[in-house]
Design an enzyme around this catalytic site. Structure first.
Site, PDB file in Angstrom:
ATOM      1  N   TYR A 163      20.239 -35.714   3.334  1.00 45.75           N
ATOM      2  CA  TYR A 163      20.542 -35.513   1.910  1.00 45.75           C
ATOM      3  C   TYR A 163      20.118 -36.778   1.172  1.00 45.75           C
TER       4      TYR A 163
ATOM      5  N   ARG B 166      56.605 -51.130   7.234  1.00 45.25           N
ATOM      6  CA  ARG B 166      55.140 -51.170   7.060  1.00 45.25           C
ATOM      7  C   ARG B 166      54.487 -49.955   7.708  1.00 45.25           C
TER       8      ARG B 166
ATOM      9  N   GLY C 159      21.920 -41.004   5.230  1.00 42.93           N
ATOM     10  CA  GLY C 159      22.150 -41.025   6.673  1.00 42.93           C
ATOM     11  C   GLY C 159      21.202 -40.057   7.366  1.00 42.93           C
TER      12      GLY C 159
ATOM     13  N   GLU D  66      29.772 -40.783  -1.020  1.00 42.17           N
ATOM     14  CA  GLU D  66      30.214 -39.536  -1.655  1.00 42.17           C
ATOM     15  C   GLU D  66      30.971 -39.838  -2.948  1.00 42.17           C
TER      16      GLU D  66
ATOM     17  N   GLY E 221      47.930 -59.960  17.612  1.00 39.35           N
ATOM     18  CA  GLY E 221      46.636 -60.489  18.078  1.00 39.35           C
ATOM     19  C   GLY E 221      45.806 -59.435  18.792  1.00 39.35           C
TER      20      GLY E 221
ATOM     21  N   GLN F 209      58.718 -54.019  10.597  1.00 37.94           N
ATOM     22  CA  GLN F 209      57.659 -53.225  11.245  1.00 37.94           C
ATOM     23  C   GLN F 209      57.787 -51.763  10.781  1.00 37.94           C
TER      24      GLN F 209
ATOM     25  N   THR G 277      20.771 -40.854  -3.301  1.00 36.77           N
ATOM     26  CA  THR G 277      20.918 -42.236  -3.792  1.00 36.77           C
ATOM     27  C   THR G 277      19.601 -43.013  -3.706  1.00 36.77           C
TER      28      THR G 277
ATOM     29  N   ARG H 128      55.385 -53.070  22.857  1.00 33.58           N
ATOM     30  CA  ARG H 128      55.397 -54.518  22.649  1.00 33.58           C
ATOM     31  C   ARG H 128      56.815 -55.027  22.391  1.00 33.58           C
TER      32      ARG H 128
HETATM   33  C1  LIG Z   1      28.360 -35.378   5.712  1.00 33.92           C
HETATM   34  C2  LIG Z   1      29.502 -35.170   6.599  1.00 33.92           C
HETATM   35  C3  LIG Z   1      30.276 -33.932   6.215  1.00 33.92           C
HETATM   36  C4  LIG Z   1      31.551 -33.877   6.909  1.00 33.92           C
HETATM   37  C5  LIG Z   1      32.515 -34.768   6.208  1.00 33.92           C
HETATM   38  C6  LIG Z   1      33.592 -35.044   7.085  1.00 33.92           C
HETATM   39  C7  LIG Z   1      33.981 -36.218   7.241  1.00 33.92           C
HETATM   40  C8  LIG Z   1      33.341 -37.353   6.574  1.00 33.92           C
HETATM   41  C9  LIG Z   1      32.807 -38.246   7.572  1.00 33.92           C
HETATM   42  C10 LIG Z   1      31.648 -38.815   7.449  1.00 33.92           C
HETATM   43  C11 LIG Z   1      30.804 -38.683   6.251  1.00 33.92           C
HETATM   44  C12 LIG Z   1      29.452 -38.959   6.672  1.00 33.92           C
HETATM   45  C13 LIG Z   1      28.553 -39.365   5.876  1.00 33.92           C
HETATM   46  C14 LIG Z   1      28.717 -39.636   4.433  1.00 33.92           C
HETATM   47  C15 LIG Z   1      27.489 -39.213   3.740  1.00 33.92           C
HETATM   48  C16 LIG Z   1      27.455 -39.671   2.374  1.00 33.92           C
HETATM   49  C17 LIG Z   1      26.669 -39.086   1.526  1.00 33.92           C
HETATM   50  C18 LIG Z   1      26.558 -39.523   0.119  1.00 33.92           C
HETATM   51  O1  LIG Z   1      27.100 -40.511  -0.291  1.00 33.92           O
HETATM   52  S1  LIG Z   1      25.596 -38.530  -0.869  1.00 33.92           S
HETATM   53  C19 LIG Z   1      25.572 -39.279  -2.432  1.00 33.92           C
HETATM   54  C20 LIG Z   1      26.874 -39.118  -3.141  1.00 33.92           C
HETATM   55  N1  LIG Z   1      26.757 -39.616  -4.469  1.00 33.92           N
HETATM   56  C21 LIG Z   1      27.737 -39.583  -5.305  1.00 33.92           C
HETATM   57  O2  LIG Z   1      28.822 -39.143  -4.991  1.00 33.92           O
HETATM   58  C22 LIG Z   1      27.430 -40.035  -6.686  1.00 33.92           C
HETATM   59  C23 LIG Z   1      28.653 -40.176  -7.535  1.00 33.92           C
HETATM   60  N2  LIG Z   1      28.347 -39.796  -8.901  1.00 33.92           N
HETATM   61  C24 LIG Z   1      28.608 -38.554  -9.405  1.00 33.92           C
HETATM   62  O3  LIG Z   1      29.150 -37.698  -8.726  1.00 33.92           O
HETATM   63  C25 LIG Z   1      28.257 -38.235 -10.825  1.00 33.92           C
HETATM   64  O4  LIG Z   1      27.095 -38.737 -11.218  1.00 33.92           O
HETATM   65  C26 LIG Z   1      29.370 -38.610 -11.805  1.00 33.92           C
HETATM   66  C27 LIG Z   1      29.994 -39.966 -11.508  1.00 33.92           C
HETATM   67  C28 LIG Z   1      30.424 -37.531 -11.631  1.00 33.92           C
HETATM   68  C29 LIG Z   1      28.883 -38.673 -13.264  1.00 33.92           C
HETATM   69  O5  LIG Z   1      28.007 -37.636 -13.494  1.00 33.92           O
HETATM   70  P1  LIG Z   1      27.313 -37.331 -14.908  1.00 33.92           P
HETATM   71  O6  LIG Z   1      26.363 -36.245 -14.722  1.00 33.92           O
HETATM   72  O7  LIG Z   1      26.893 -38.596 -15.530  1.00 33.92           O
HETATM   73  O8  LIG Z   1      28.528 -36.702 -15.554  1.00 33.92           O
HETATM   74  P2  LIG Z   1      29.519 -36.972 -16.709  1.00 33.92           P
HETATM   75  O9  LIG Z   1      30.504 -38.020 -16.315  1.00 33.92           O
HETATM   76  O10 LIG Z   1      28.791 -37.135 -17.984  1.00 33.92           O
HETATM   77  O11 LIG Z   1      30.163 -35.561 -16.625  1.00 33.92           O
HETATM   78  C30 LIG Z   1      29.520 -34.404 -17.137  1.00 33.92           C
HETATM   79  C31 LIG Z   1      30.422 -33.225 -16.909  1.00 33.92           C
HETATM   80  O12 LIG Z   1      30.278 -32.821 -15.540  1.00 33.92           O
HETATM   81  C32 LIG Z   1      31.540 -32.780 -14.925  1.00 33.92           C
HETATM   82  N3  LIG Z   1      31.310 -33.079 -13.511  1.00 33.92           N
HETATM   83  C33 LIG Z   1      30.863 -34.230 -12.965  1.00 33.92           C
HETATM   84  N4  LIG Z   1      30.755 -34.086 -11.626  1.00 33.92           N
HETATM   85  C34 LIG Z   1      31.117 -32.824 -11.340  1.00 33.92           C
HETATM   86  C35 LIG Z   1      31.217 -32.088 -10.126  1.00 33.92           C
HETATM   87  N5  LIG Z   1      30.927 -32.653  -8.934  1.00 33.92           N
HETATM   88  N6  LIG Z   1      31.624 -30.813 -10.194  1.00 33.92           N
HETATM   89  C36 LIG Z   1      31.935 -30.242 -11.376  1.00 33.92           C
HETATM   90  N7  LIG Z   1      31.869 -30.888 -12.570  1.00 33.92           N
HETATM   91  C37 LIG Z   1      31.467 -32.166 -12.541  1.00 33.92           C
HETATM   92  C38 LIG Z   1      32.360 -33.803 -15.660  1.00 33.92           C
HETATM   93  O13 LIG Z   1      33.739 -33.550 -15.513  1.00 33.92           O
HETATM   94  C39 LIG Z   1      31.886 -33.550 -17.080  1.00 33.92           C
HETATM   95  O14 LIG Z   1      32.514 -32.367 -17.545  1.00 33.92           O
HETATM   96  P3  LIG Z   1      32.702 -32.142 -19.126  1.00 33.92           P
HETATM   97  O15 LIG Z   1      31.360 -32.146 -19.731  1.00 33.92           O
HETATM   98  O16 LIG Z   1      33.556 -33.280 -19.597  1.00 33.92           O
HETATM   99  O17 LIG Z   1      33.421 -30.841 -19.188  1.00 33.92           O
HETATM  100  C1  LIG Z   2      27.623 -45.631   4.771  1.00 33.66           C
HETATM  101  C2  LIG Z   2      27.007 -44.968   3.586  1.00 33.66           C
HETATM  102  C3  LIG Z   2      26.392 -43.745   3.752  1.00 33.66           C
HETATM  103  C4  LIG Z   2      25.746 -43.132   2.666  1.00 33.66           C
HETATM  104  N1  LIG Z   2      25.090 -41.967   2.867  1.00 33.66           N
HETATM  105  C5  LIG Z   2      24.379 -41.423   1.844  1.00 33.66           C
HETATM  106  C6  LIG Z   2      23.622 -40.240   2.044  1.00 33.66           C
HETATM  107  O1  LIG Z   2      23.618 -39.654   3.123  1.00 33.66           O
HETATM  108  N2  LIG Z   2      22.895 -39.768   1.021  1.00 33.66           N
HETATM  109  C7  LIG Z   2      22.880 -40.369  -0.196  1.00 33.66           C
HETATM  110  O2  LIG Z   2      22.186 -39.885  -1.080  1.00 33.66           O
HETATM  111  N3  LIG Z   2      23.627 -41.472  -0.420  1.00 33.66           N
HETATM  112  C8  LIG Z   2      24.355 -42.016   0.564  1.00 33.66           C
HETATM  113  N4  LIG Z   2      25.108 -43.147   0.357  1.00 33.66           N
HETATM  114  C9  LIG Z   2      25.111 -43.767  -0.969  1.00 33.66           C
HETATM  115  C10 LIG Z   2      26.439 -43.633  -1.686  1.00 33.66           C
HETATM  116  O3  LIG Z   2      26.654 -42.331  -2.123  1.00 33.66           O
HETATM  117  C11 LIG Z   2      26.478 -44.610  -2.856  1.00 33.66           C
HETATM  118  O4  LIG Z   2      26.430 -45.912  -2.312  1.00 33.66           O
HETATM  119  C12 LIG Z   2      27.725 -44.395  -3.673  1.00 33.66           C
HETATM  120  O5  LIG Z   2      27.655 -43.198  -4.405  1.00 33.66           O
HETATM  121  C13 LIG Z   2      28.005 -45.580  -4.632  1.00 33.66           C
HETATM  122  O6  LIG Z   2      26.944 -45.795  -5.466  1.00 33.66           O
HETATM  123  P1  LIG Z   2      26.294 -47.242  -5.642  1.00 33.66           P
HETATM  124  O7  LIG Z   2      25.952 -47.754  -4.322  1.00 33.66           O
HETATM  125  O8  LIG Z   2      25.238 -47.054  -6.654  1.00 33.66           O
HETATM  126  O9  LIG Z   2      27.436 -48.139  -6.238  1.00 33.66           O
HETATM  127  P2  LIG Z   2      27.493 -48.751  -7.696  1.00 33.66           P
HETATM  128  O10 LIG Z   2      27.676 -47.651  -8.660  1.00 33.66           O
HETATM  129  O11 LIG Z   2      26.382 -49.685  -7.914  1.00 33.66           O
HETATM  130  O12 LIG Z   2      28.860 -49.549  -7.569  1.00 33.66           O
HETATM  131  C14 LIG Z   2      28.969 -50.981  -7.649  1.00 33.66           C
HETATM  132  C15 LIG Z   2      30.271 -51.332  -8.367  1.00 33.66           C
HETATM  133  O13 LIG Z   2      30.189 -50.913  -9.705  1.00 33.66           O
HETATM  134  C16 LIG Z   2      31.335 -50.166 -10.086  1.00 33.66           C
HETATM  135  N5  LIG Z   2      30.947 -49.139 -11.069  1.00 33.66           N
HETATM  136  C17 LIG Z   2      29.836 -48.381 -11.084  1.00 33.66           C
HETATM  137  N6  LIG Z   2      29.838 -47.556 -12.156  1.00 33.66           N
HETATM  138  C18 LIG Z   2      30.971 -47.797 -12.828  1.00 33.66           C
HETATM  139  C19 LIG Z   2      31.567 -47.266 -14.009  1.00 33.66           C
HETATM  140  N7  LIG Z   2      30.987 -46.280 -14.689  1.00 33.66           N
HETATM  141  N8  LIG Z   2      32.747 -47.740 -14.411  1.00 33.66           N
HETATM  142  C20 LIG Z   2      33.368 -48.706 -13.711  1.00 33.66           C
HETATM  143  N9  LIG Z   2      32.868 -49.259 -12.585  1.00 33.66           N
HETATM  144  C21 LIG Z   2      31.689 -48.811 -12.137  1.00 33.66           C
HETATM  145  C22 LIG Z   2      31.818 -49.537  -8.776  1.00 33.66           C
HETATM  146  O14 LIG Z   2      33.207 -49.261  -8.827  1.00 33.66           O
HETATM  147  C23 LIG Z   2      31.505 -50.645  -7.771  1.00 33.66           C
HETATM  148  O15 LIG Z   2      32.581 -51.562  -7.775  1.00 33.66           O
HETATM  149  C24 LIG Z   2      25.760 -43.755   1.404  1.00 33.66           C
HETATM  150  C25 LIG Z   2      26.417 -44.982   1.241  1.00 33.66           C
HETATM  151  C26 LIG Z   2      27.029 -45.583   2.311  1.00 33.66           C
HETATM  152  C27 LIG Z   2      27.715 -46.907   2.122  1.00 33.66           C
END
Ligand SMILES: CCCCC/C=C\C/C=C\C/C=C\CC/C=C/C(=O)SCCNC(=O)CCNC(=O)[C@H](O)C(C)(C)COP(=O)(O)OP(=O)(O)OC[C@H]1O[C@@H](n2cnc3c(N)ncnc32)[C@H](O)[C@@H]1OP(=O)(O)O
Ligand SMILES: Cc1cc2nc3c(=O)[nH]c(=O)nc-3n(C[C@H](O)[C@H](O)[C@H](O)COP(=O)(O)OP(=O)(O)OC[C@H]3O[C@@H](n4cnc5c(N)ncnc54)[C@H](O)[C@@H]3O)c2cc1C
Length: 665
Positions: free
Chosen positions: A135, A333, A177, A424, A401, A330, A138, A310
Site C-alpha cells: 500500500y 501501576r 511496508g 495509519e 532490571g 506495583q 505516504t 519475584r
Molecule cells: C496492515 C495490517 C492490517 C492488520 C492490522 C492489524 C494489526 C496492526 C499491526 C500491524 C500493522 C502493520 C502495518 C502498518 C501499516 C501502515 C500503513 C500506513 O500507515 S498507510 C498510510 C496511512 N496514512 C494515514 O493514515 C494518513 C493520515 N491522514 C489522513 O487520514 C487524512 O489525510 C486526514 C488527516 C484525515 C485529513 O484528510 P483531509 O482530506 O485533509 O481531510 P479534512 O481534515 O479536510 O477532512 C475532510 C472531510 O473528510 C472527513 N474524513 C477524513 N478522513 C476520513 C475517513 N477516513 N473516513 C471518512 N471521513 C473522513 C473529515 O471528517 C471531513 O469531513 P467533513 O467535511 O468535515 O464532513
Molecule cells: C513502521 C511504519 C510503517 C508504515 N507503513 C506504511 C505503509 O505501509 N504505507 C504507507 O503509505 N505509509 C506507511 N507508513 C507511513 C505512516 O502512515 C506515516 O508516517 C504517518 O501517517 C504519519 O505521517 P508523517 O510521517 O507524515 O508524520 P508528520 O505528519 O510529518 O508528523 C510529524 C509531527 O507533526 C505533527 N503534525 C502533523 N500534522 C499536524 C497537524 N495538522 N496538527 C498538529 N500536529 C501535526 C504530528 O503530530 C507529528 O508530531 C508507515 C510508517 C511507519 C512508521
C-alpha cells in the site's frame, strides 16, 4: 502444561472459572478452540522459532521473515486452513513482514476501491500469491496530509494509459511496508490529472517488479529505507522507497469503484462521498484497536506472572520475602493496565461490529454513519495505541532490571509496537479529526439536531452541563450510572468549553488552531467515555461461568476509576465532581486492587497465550523464571567463546601496558 507450576498457589486463589473467562476474552468457545489450535501449531514448528531473533543481522532477519512467510503459506495450503485459521496462524508467527501489508492493505484496497471487474481480475492473483502487493501512499514529503501527496498519474488518451511519475524528491514513496524488497505490485496513491485538470488523490494498481526475476520494471527505482528502532523488532519489515520515471499503466488499473476516467479522458465521479477513498485506512485502524489489546495483554501477562514470582525484601521478623505483586505501588501501576487490556479487547469487538455495520450500510448506499465510523476508528486507534505503547514500557519497568533483557520479550515488543502511534495516522492528527467532529456536533446542538451513535450523549446537553455527581461514599462509585454520568459530563463540558473559546477567535480555523491542545484533551475524554461505556455494556450482558461476570465488573470499575483518578484535573475543572468525590474514587480504587490481587495470575492466564507467543522467560506459564534466565544468557553470541574476540588486539595490550608501567615503579 508445566511439570512444576511455580504459580500454582496463585492459580489456586482465583475466584472464577478461568476456562469460561477464556471464552469471554476470545468472544466464543469456537474462537478459543481455533486460537488454541493455531497457537500450538506455530509453537510446535521449529521453523517458527523466534528466541534468537534479536541476535540476527538485518539481512538474516529479513531472510528469516521470508522463510517463515513461505512456510506459513505452505502450512495454510497443506492443512486447507480457513481464512480465520490462516489469520490466526500468521498472528502467532508474530513477525512483521510483507504478508501483513499484502493481506492487510493491498487486498482490502482492491476490495474496497476496485470495481467488480477489477476485483475479479486482481484478487485471485493476490489470493494465490501469484502477485505480492503493498500500500504505497505516504511520501518523503507528506504522510499525514494525504491531499498534499505529489506523485502524479496523468492520463494519456493517445495510448489509453496513465503515466505515473515522481516529479520531485519529496514525492518519492517512503515507508510502505513490503515495498522495499518483497512486493511485485502496489496500490499507489497519486494525483489524477486528465484533460489538464488535477482531480486529487486516487488509487492505481502498479506493477513494480518482474514476475520472472523480481528485478524492478523500467522506470521504477526502489529499495529499503533502512534500519529501524530496536533490535529484531520491526526490522523484519522491508519498509521501502519508490520513484517513478514516467511509468505507463493501462487505464483500467486505476481503481474505479468511486470514480472513473473514460476512454476519452473524461473524469466521472460516482455519487458517493469522496472520503470513501480513505476506506482502507478506516479498515486497518479498526484492526489496530484489536491489535492493541493483544500487545497490551502480552506485556501485562509477562509483568503479572513475573511480579508473582519475584520477591524482594522480607517481613520485619525475618520471615519469607514479599512477592513484588503484593506491593500496593506495583498493584496500582499494573492492575489498571490489566483492566485496560480487557477494556480494549471489548471496545475492539464493538468497533469491529460498527465497522461491519457501516460497511453493510455503505453497500446499500447509506452514508449516514461514515462520520461515526471515521471518528470512532481514528479516536480509538489513537487512544489505544498511545496507552499500549506507554504500558509496554511501564511493564518493562515493573519487571525491574530483568525487564531490560531481550529475553524478557518486552524490549522487542515495545520496539515493534511504538510505530503504531504513527502509522495509519499520527495519533495527534487523528485526535484532531475527532475534535473537529466534536466541534461540529456541538455547533449543531443549538439548532436542535439530535446527535446519534457515540455522540448521542451530547443531546443531553441541558442536563449534563449542570448536573452534580450524587456520590457520597466510596461504594457509590461502583454504580455504573454514577461513572457513566461523570464521564459524559466531563467529555461534554470539555467539548463545549473548547467550542466557546473557539467562537471568540477571529475565525473558526484560527480558533481551532489556537485551541488545538485543549481540543486534543476533549477528544481523549470523548474516546475514554466510549471505552468506559462499551465496558459497562459488556458487563451488563449475560456472561456465563462461575465468577466471570464479577471479575469483569471489578476490572471495568478499575478501568473507569483509574481514568478518573488520572484525569482528576479534568473532572474537577469542569465541576463534574468535587475534590471529596475524587478522593472517594481513589479510595474505592484501592479496594478494587485488593479484589483483583488474588485473581491476577488467573486473569492473565485467560488470555491463553503459549510460551512461544509470549516469547518471554519472565512470563513463562510455569513461573520457573530463574533457570530460564540463566540458560538464555549462555545463548548470547558473546558467550560462544570464553575469551572474547578482540582480546588479543585491544584488551591484552592494554593490560600488559599497565602491568609494564607498574613493574617500572
Ligand atoms: C496492515 C495490517 C492490517 C492488520 C492490522 C492489524 C494489526 C496492526 C499491526 C500491524 C500493522 C502493520 C502495518 C502498518 C501499516 C501502515 C500503513 C500506513 O500507515 S498507510 C498510510 C496511512 N496514512 C494515514 O493514515 C494518513 C493520515 N491522514 C489522513 O487520514 C487524512 O489525510 C486526514 C488527516 C484525515 C485529513 O484528510 P483531509 O482530506 O485533509 O481531510 P479534512 O481534515 O479536510 O477532512 C475532510 C472531510 O473528510 C472527513 N474524513 C477524513 N478522513 C476520513 C475517513 N477516513 N473516513 C471518512 N471521513 C473522513 C473529515 O471528517 C471531513 O469531513 P467533513 O467535511 O468535515 O464532513
Ligand atoms: C513502521 C511504519 C510503517 C508504515 N507503513 C506504511 C505503509 O505501509 N504505507 C504507507 O503509505 N505509509 C506507511 N507508513 C507511513 C505512516 O502512515 C506515516 O508516517 C504517518 O501517517 C504519519 O505521517 P508523517 O510521517 O507524515 O508524520 P508528520 O505528519 O510529518 O508528523 C510529524 C509531527 O507533526 C505533527 N503534525 C502533523 N500534522 C499536524 C497537524 N495538522 N496538527 C498538529 N500536529 C501535526 C504530528 O503530530 C507529528 O508530531 C508507515 C510508517 C511507519 C512508521
Amino acid at each position: 502444561m508445566a511439570e512444576v507450576d511455580h504459580l500454582a498457589a496463585e492459580r489456586a486463589t482465583a475466584r472464577f472459572d478461568v476456562e469460561e473467562m477464556k471464552v469471554a476474552w476470545a468472544g466464543s468457545r469456537h474462537a478459543v478452540h481455533v486460537a488454541d489450535r493455531m497457537a500450538r501449531l506455530v509453537a510446535s514448528d521449529p521453523v517458527f522459532r523466534k528466541d534468537n531473533r534479536t541476535m540476527l543481522s538485518r539481512k538474516e532477519l529479513f531472510k528469516d521473515t521470508l522463510r517463515k512467510a513461505a512456510h506459513a503459506w505452505k502450512r495454510i495450503v497443506e492443512l486447507r486452513l480457513t481464512e480465520e485459521e490462516a489469520d490466526l496462524l500468521r498472528q502467532y508467527v508474530d513477525q512483521p513482514g510483507y504478508v501483513d501489508l499484502h493481506w492487510g492493505m493491498f487486498v482490502p484496497a482492491i476490495k474496497g476501491q476496485g470495481t467488480e471487474e477489477q476485483q475479479h481480475k486482481w484478487l485471485p492473483l493476490a489470493y494465490k500469491f501469484q502477485i505480492i502487493g503493498c500500500y504505497a501512499q505516504t511520501e518523503l514529503g507528506h504522510g499525514s496530509n494525504v491531499q498534499g501527496l505529489e506523485t502524479t498519474a496523468t492520463f494519456d488518451p493517445k495510448t489509453d494509459e496513465f503515466v505515473i511519475h515522481s516529479p520531485t524528491l519529496t514525492s518519492s514513496k517512503w515507508w510502505p511496508g513490503g515495498l522495499g524488497k518483497a512486493s511485485t505490485h502496489a496500490v499507489v496513491y497519486a494525483r489524477l490529472i486528465t484533460e489538464g485538470k488535477d482531480y486529487g488523490i486516487h488509487g492505481f494498481i502498479v506493477q513494480l517488479r518482474s514476475l520472472e526475476d523480481h528485478s524492478p520494471l523500467p522506470g521504477v527505482t526502489l529499495g529499503d529505507i533502512g534500519g529501524k528502532f530496536g533490535s529484531g523488532a520491526y526490522n523484519s519489515m522491508d519498509n521501502g522507497v519508490l520513484r517513478f520515471d514516467h511509468v505507463r499503466i493501462p487505464r483500467d488499473q486505476m481503481l474505479m469503484r468511486l470514480s472513473q476516467v473514460t476512454r476519452e479522458g473524461k473524469y466521472v465521479h460516482s455519487n458517493v462521498p469522496k472520503q470513501l477513498l480513505y476506506g482502507t485506512m478506516v479498515y486497518v485502524r479498526q484492526s489496530i484497536v484489536a491489535d492493541a489489546s493483544k500487545a497490551l495483554s502480552r506485556a501485562v501477562c509477562i509483568a503479572v506472572r513475573y511480579s508473582a514470582v519475584r520477591k524482594q525484601f522480607g517481613s520485619q521478623d525475618g520471615g519469607p520475602e514479599t512477592q513484588v505483586l503484593n506491593y500496593k505501588t506495583q498493584q496500582s501501576r499494573l492492575f489498571p493496565l490489566l483492566a485496560s487490556a480487557y477494556a480494549f479487547r471489548f471496545v475492539g469487538d464493538w468497533l469491529n461490529w460498527l465497522y461491519t455495520d457501516v460497511t453493510q450500510k455503505l453497500e446499500a448506499k447509506d452514508f449516514s454513519t461514515l462520520q461515526e465510523a471515521h471518528a470512532c476508528t481514528a479516536g480509538l486507534k489513537a487512544v489505544t495505541t498511545s496507552v499500549t505503547a506507554d504500558a509496554i514500557e511501564e511493564c518493562r519497568k515493573l519487571c525491574g532490571g530483568h525487564g531490560y533483557l531481550n529475553s524478557s520479550g518486552l524490549p522487542e515488543l515495545f520496539a515493534v509496537y511504538v510505530p503504531a502511534c504513527t502509522y495509519e495516522g499520527d495519533n495527534v492528527v487523528l485526535l484532531l479529526q475527532v475534535a473537529r467532529i466534536l466541534m461540529k456536533t456541538v455547533s449543531q446542538l443549538a439548532s436542535g439536531k439530535q446527535p446519534v451513535g457515540t455522540m448521542a450523549y451530547m443531546g443531553k446537553v441541558q442536563y449534563l452541563m449542570q448536573c452534580k455527581s450524587a456520590v457520597s461514599s466510596a461504594e457509590d462509585w461502583l454504580n455504573p450510572d454514577a461513572i457513566q454520568e461523570a464521564f459524559e459530563a466531563r467529555a461534554l463540558r470539555m467539548a463545549v468549553n473548547c467550542a466557546q473559546n473557539i467562537s471568540q477567535a477571529a475565525s473558526q480555523e484560527e480558533g481551532f488552531y489556537e485551541r488545538s491542545p485543549d481540543l486534543l484533551e476533549a477528544a481523549v475524554a470523548h474516546i475514554q467515555l466510549i471505552i468506559v461505556t462499551k465496558f459497562i455494556e459488556k458487563v451488563h450482558q449475560e456472561i456465563p461461568g462461575h465468577g466471570v461476570k464479577e471479575q469483569l465488573q471489578a476490572l471495568c470499575n478499575v478501568y473507569a476509576l483509574y481514568i478518573l483518578h488520572k484525569h482528576l484535573g479534568d473532572f474537577l475543572a469542569t465541576g463534574c465532581i468535587t475534590p471529596r468525590q475524587g478522593a472517594l474514587a481513589n479510595e474505592q480504587l484501592g479496594k478494587l486492587y485488593a479484589q483483583v490481587r488474588p485473581n491476577a495470575v488467573a486473569l492473565v492466564d485467560a488470555f491463553n497465550y503459549t510460551d512461544h507467543y509470549l516469547g518471554s522467560v519472565l512470563g513463562r506459564y510455569d513461573g520457573d523464571v530463574y533457570p530460564a534466565l540463566y540458560e538464555e544468557a549462555w545463548k548470547d553470541p558473546l558467550n560462544e567463546t570464553v575469551v572474547p574476540e578482540g582480546y588479543h588486539e585491544y584488551l591484552r595490550p592494554l593490560i600488559k601496558q599497565q602491568q609494564l608501567k607498574l613493574s617500572r615503579l
